[in-house]
Design a protein around this motif. Sequence first.
Motif, PDB file in Angstrom:
ATOM      1  N   ILE A  19    -108.467  40.600  -8.483  1.00 55.95           N
ATOM      2  CA  ILE A  19    -107.898  39.633  -7.549  1.00 55.95           C
ATOM      3  C   ILE A  19    -106.370  39.739  -7.575  1.00 55.95           C
ATOM      4  O   ILE A  19    -105.758  39.601  -8.628  1.00 55.95           O
ATOM      5  N   PHE A  20    -105.791  39.986  -6.399  1.00 56.29           N
ATOM      6  CA  PHE A  20    -104.349  40.143  -6.268  1.00 56.29           C
ATOM      7  C   PHE A  20    -103.756  38.915  -5.589  1.00 56.29           C
ATOM      8  O   PHE A  20    -104.465  38.156  -4.935  1.00 56.29           O
ATOM      9  N   PRO A  21    -102.438  38.697  -5.708  1.00 59.08           N
ATOM     10  CA  PRO A  21    -101.799  37.514  -5.135  1.00 59.08           C
ATOM     11  C   PRO A  21    -101.966  37.387  -3.629  1.00 59.08           C
ATOM     12  O   PRO A  21    -101.738  36.333  -3.073  1.00 59.08           O
ATOM     13  N   ALA A  22    -102.398  38.422  -2.949  1.00 58.88           N
ATOM     14  CA  ALA A  22    -102.577  38.354  -1.503  1.00 58.88           C
ATOM     15  C   ALA A  22    -103.847  37.599  -1.111  1.00 58.88           C
ATOM     16  O   ALA A  22    -104.122  37.415   0.059  1.00 58.88           O
ATOM     17  N   THR A  23    -104.608  37.156  -2.093  1.00 63.65           N
ATOM     18  CA  THR A  23    -105.809  36.376  -1.818  1.00 63.65           C
ATOM     19  C   THR A  23    -105.420  35.078  -1.124  1.00 63.65           C
ATOM     20  O   THR A  23    -104.481  34.404  -1.534  1.00 63.65           O
ATOM     21  N   SER A  24    -106.159  34.725  -0.080  1.00 65.10           N
ATOM     22  CA  SER A  24    -105.850  33.488   0.632  1.00 65.10           C
ATOM     23  C   SER A  24    -106.162  32.272  -0.251  1.00 65.10           C
ATOM     24  O   SER A  24    -106.946  32.364  -1.193  1.00 65.10           O
ATOM     25  N   VAL A  25    -105.558  31.159   0.062  1.00 65.53           N
ATOM     26  CA  VAL A  25    -105.761  29.935  -0.710  1.00 65.53           C
ATOM     27  C   VAL A  25    -107.227  29.522  -0.678  1.00 65.53           C
ATOM     28  O   VAL A  25    -107.811  29.165  -1.698  1.00 65.53           O
TER      29      VAL A  25
END
Length: 61
Positions: free
Chosen positions: A13-19
């Motif tokens: 899981i990377f920080p680009a994952t949506s909220v």
Amino acid sequence: MKLIHGEDSGIHIFPATSVSTAVEIGPVWMPKADLPLHLYVENKKNGSFQTTCTIGEHSYV
């Protein structure tokens, strides 16, 4: 995912994952049944990502 990639794989899981995705992962992820979660953070100094923590693989959650 386990059928395709095997038991030794993980979910990255990377920080680009949506909220909404991040919020949904908590209640639906089952530590005894699902693959480990590998969480990353961006390192802007060297322009890459590095693992911040792994949940489920040799961890006590």
